[in-house]
Design a protein around this motif. Structure first.
Motif, PDB file in Angstrom:
ATOM      1  N   MET A  13       0.815  -1.210   0.000  1.00 10.64           N
ATOM      2  CA  MET A  13       0.000   0.000   0.000  1.00 10.64           C
ATOM      3  C   MET A  13       0.857   1.272   0.000  1.00 10.64           C
ATOM      4  N   LEU A  14       1.975   1.229   0.722  1.00 10.81           N
ATOM      5  CA  LEU A  14       2.943   2.331   0.711  1.00 10.81           C
ATOM      6  C   LEU A  14       4.344   1.747   0.601  1.00 10.81           C
ATOM      7  N   GLU A  15       5.080   2.230  -0.387  1.00 14.07           N
ATOM      8  CA  GLU A  15       6.464   1.791  -0.546  1.00 14.07           C
ATOM      9  C   GLU A  15       7.364   3.002  -0.717  1.00 14.07           C
ATOM     10  N   ILE A  16       8.336   3.109   0.161  1.00 10.03           N
ATOM     11  CA  ILE A  16       9.326   4.177   0.090  1.00 10.03           C
ATOM     12  C   ILE A  16      10.657   3.551  -0.314  1.00 10.03           C
ATOM     13  N   ARG A  17      11.220   4.052  -1.414  1.00 13.32           N
ATOM     14  CA  ARG A  17      12.467   3.500  -1.921  1.00 13.32           C
ATOM     15  C   ARG A  17      13.565   4.553  -1.921  1.00 13.32           C
ATOM     16  N   ASN A  18      14.541   4.363  -1.066  1.00 10.74           N
ATOM     17  CA  ASN A  18      15.757   5.200  -1.057  1.00 10.74           C
ATOM     18  C   ASN A  18      15.446   6.697  -1.025  1.00 10.74           C
ATOM     19  N   LEU A  19      14.496   7.077  -0.192  1.00  9.88           N
ATOM     20  CA  LEU A  19      14.094   8.482  -0.083  1.00  9.88           C
ATOM     21  C   LEU A  19      15.215   9.328   0.516  1.00  9.88           C
ATOM     22  N   THR A  20      15.538  10.424  -0.172  1.00  9.74           N
ATOM     23  CA  THR A  20      16.530  11.376   0.330  1.00  9.74           C
ATOM     24  C   THR A  20      15.989  12.789   0.152  1.00  9.74           C
ATOM     25  N   LYS A  21      16.036  13.571   1.225  1.00  9.12           N
ATOM     26  CA  LYS A  21      15.567  14.960   1.190  1.00  9.12           C
ATOM     27  C   LYS A  21      16.579  15.840   1.899  1.00  9.12           C
ATOM     28  N   THR A  22      17.102  16.820   1.163  1.00  7.72           N
ATOM     29  CA  THR A  22      18.067  17.774   1.712  1.00  7.72           C
ATOM     30  C   THR A  22      17.501  19.180   1.603  1.00  7.72           C
ATOM     31  N   PRO A  26     -10.325   5.961   3.461  1.00  6.47           N
ATOM     32  CA  PRO A  26      -9.069   5.915   2.691  1.00  6.47           C
ATOM     33  C   PRO A  26      -8.406   4.544   2.709  1.00  6.47           C
ATOM     34  N   ARG A  27      -7.704   4.260   1.633  1.00 10.39           N
ATOM     35  CA  ARG A  27      -6.919   3.024   1.572  1.00 10.39           C
ATOM     36  C   ARG A  27      -5.631   3.167   2.381  1.00 10.39           C
ATOM     37  N   LEU A  28      -5.138   4.406   2.497  1.00  5.48           N
ATOM     38  CA  LEU A  28      -3.952   4.692   3.302  1.00  5.48           C
ATOM     39  C   LEU A  28      -4.225   5.928   4.147  1.00  5.48           C
ATOM     40  N   LEU A  29      -4.081   5.783   5.447  1.00  5.68           N
ATOM     41  CA  LEU A  29      -4.259   6.892   6.372  1.00  5.68           C
ATOM     42  C   LEU A  29      -2.901   7.253   6.948  1.00  5.68           C
ATOM     43  N   VAL A  30      -2.484   8.506   6.744  1.00  6.24           N
ATOM     44  CA  VAL A  30      -1.175   8.988   7.203  1.00  6.24           C
ATOM     45  C   VAL A  30      -1.400  10.041   8.280  1.00  6.24           C
ATOM     46  N   LEU A  31      -0.829   9.814   9.450  1.00  6.15           N
ATOM     47  CA  LEU A  31      -1.062  10.713  10.581  1.00  6.15           C
ATOM     48  C   LEU A  31       0.259  11.119  11.222  1.00  6.15           C
ATOM     49  N   ASP A  32       0.356  12.381  11.598  1.00  3.93           N
ATOM     50  CA  ASP A  32       1.538  12.915  12.275  1.00  3.93           C
ATOM     51  C   ASP A  32       1.147  13.270  13.709  1.00  3.93           C
ATOM     52  N   LYS A  48     -10.856   2.807  15.721  1.00  4.42           N
ATOM     53  CA  LYS A  48     -11.139   3.099  14.320  1.00  4.42           C
ATOM     54  C   LYS A  48      -9.949   2.747  13.433  1.00  4.42           C
ATOM     55  N   MET A  49      -8.751   2.951  13.942  1.00  7.36           N
ATOM     56  CA  MET A  49      -7.558   2.566  13.196  1.00  7.36           C
ATOM     57  C   MET A  49      -7.527   1.060  12.965  1.00  7.36           C
ATOM     58  N   ARG A  50      -7.833   0.304  14.016  1.00  3.65           N
ATOM     59  CA  ARG A  50      -7.862  -1.150  13.877  1.00  3.65           C
ATOM     60  C   ARG A  50      -8.953  -1.586  12.905  1.00  3.65           C
ATOM     61  N   SER A  51     -10.126  -0.962  13.016  1.00  2.00           N
ATOM     62  CA  SER A  51     -11.250  -1.317  12.151  1.00  2.00           C
ATOM     63  C   SER A  51     -10.926  -1.035  10.684  1.00  2.00           C
ATOM     64  N   LEU A  52     -10.290   0.103  10.428  1.00  2.21           N
ATOM     65  CA  LEU A  52      -9.941   0.472   9.060  1.00  2.21           C
ATOM     66  C   LEU A  52      -8.975  -0.545   8.468  1.00  2.21           C
ATOM     67  N   CYS A  53      -7.998  -0.965   9.261  1.00  4.85           N
ATOM     68  CA  CYS A  53      -7.021  -1.933   8.765  1.00  4.85           C
ATOM     69  C   CYS A  53      -7.623  -3.328   8.621  1.00  4.85           C
ATOM     70  N   ASP A  54      -8.594  -3.660   9.461  1.00  2.00           N
ATOM     71  CA  ASP A  54      -9.288  -4.945   9.327  1.00  2.00           C
ATOM     72  C   ASP A  54     -10.025  -5.033   7.997  1.00  2.00           C
ATOM     73  N   ARG A  55     -10.372  -3.864   7.433  1.00  2.00           N
ATOM     74  CA  ARG A  55     -11.090  -3.827   6.161  1.00  2.00           C
ATOM     75  C   ARG A  55     -10.130  -3.703   4.975  1.00  2.00           C
ATOM     76  N   GLY A  56      -8.820  -3.805   5.243  1.00  2.00           N
ATOM     77  CA  GLY A  56      -7.849  -3.852   4.160  1.00  2.00           C
ATOM     78  C   GLY A  56      -7.056  -2.586   3.907  1.00  2.00           C
ATOM     79  N   SER A  57      -7.325  -1.537   4.671  1.00  2.00           N
ATOM     80  CA  SER A  57      -6.544  -0.303   4.520  1.00  2.00           C
ATOM     81  C   SER A  57      -5.230  -0.434   5.287  1.00  2.00           C
ATOM     82  N   ALA A  58      -4.402   0.593   5.204  1.00  2.00           N
ATOM     83  CA  ALA A  58      -3.141   0.624   5.941  1.00  2.00           C
ATOM     84  C   ALA A  58      -2.999   1.975   6.623  1.00  2.00           C
TER      85      ALA A  58
END
Length: 240
Positions: free
Chosen positions: A1-10, A152-158, A175-185
């Protein structure tokens, strides 16, 4: 659902906030992202949701690139920042309908979801009030409802638990657990290690912009607490 590959931020001035970061979040994962202040957590999150650009690497959401298919990525994710800055001249219900319009949620579904979520979070009676009159906690609840409205299929929280009362924190965890039980991340940062240890299926520790540890929560902790693991991999101990 989320893939981060070699992320670099300067950033300007030469400070590297994130260096060669790679990790994968699968459907059904509640993924905790932990680190000290300034470790690179928020930079990573803002790169995922398209607020920050980045120098190197790739980020994929549901198999699509945030660089070349940003709208497709945003259609399936929801983002909650650490500070709920929202339009103060709108009422709560106007804000939620605005979000529902963006994600093309039907009238029937939005009415049902808004009522259910706002009643559970305890702000249904004030949805007609201006956001400018809301407390910090009420604004955070409103933003949470807005994030959940299109399922949402992907929930991003800070730092999602900062400012929430204990009852709302418990409800959010459910709610986080319920969302993921339904296939989200879910991918979220937190300083509350006890919450991460109990809630998350996987955890990554970032230190100095680099991945210091990552894995299944049980395998990562084994006979230790997450606090002990965190102190070890970030080069600190309890005496510091």
């Amino acid at each position: 659902m989320l893939e981060i590959r070699n992320l670099t931020k300067t950033y300007k001035g030469g400070k590297t906030a994130v260096a060669d970061l790679s990790l994968t979040v699968h459907s059904g994962d509640i993924y905790g992202f932990i680190g000290h202040n300034g470790a690179g957590k928020t930079t990573t999150i803002k790169s995922i949701v398209g607020i920050h650009d980045f120098d190197k690497g790739e980020i994929l959401v549901d198999g699509k690139s945030v660089l070349t298919q940003p709208l497709a990525c945003k259609q399936v994710l929801a983002y909650i920042p650490d500070n709920p800055d929202i339009y103060e001249y709108l009422t709560g219900i106007q804000y939620l309908n605005f979000i529902a319009d963006i994600y093309k949620v039907s009238k029937k579904d939005r009415e049902e979801r808004i009522r259910r979520e706002s009643e559970e979070f305890g702000i249904y009676s004030v949805l007609g009030d201006l956001v400018s009159t809301y407390s910090h906690g009420m604004r955070q609840k409103l933003v949470l409802i807005g994030a959940l409205i299109h399922e949402p299929r992907l929930l991003v929280l800070d730092e999602p638990f900062v400012g929430l009362d204990p009852e709302a924190s418990l409800l959010l965890k459910k709610k986080m657990r319920s969302l993921c039980d339904r296939g989200s991340a879910i991918f979220f940062s937190t300083h509350v290690l006890e919450v991460a240890e109990k809630l998350c299926t996987r955890i990554a520790v970032i230190s100095g912009g680099r991945l210091a540890a990552e894995g299944d929560t049980r395998e990562l902790t084994q006979d230790k607490s997450l606090e002990d693991v965190f102190m070890e991999v970030t080069g600190h101990d309890k005496a510091d």
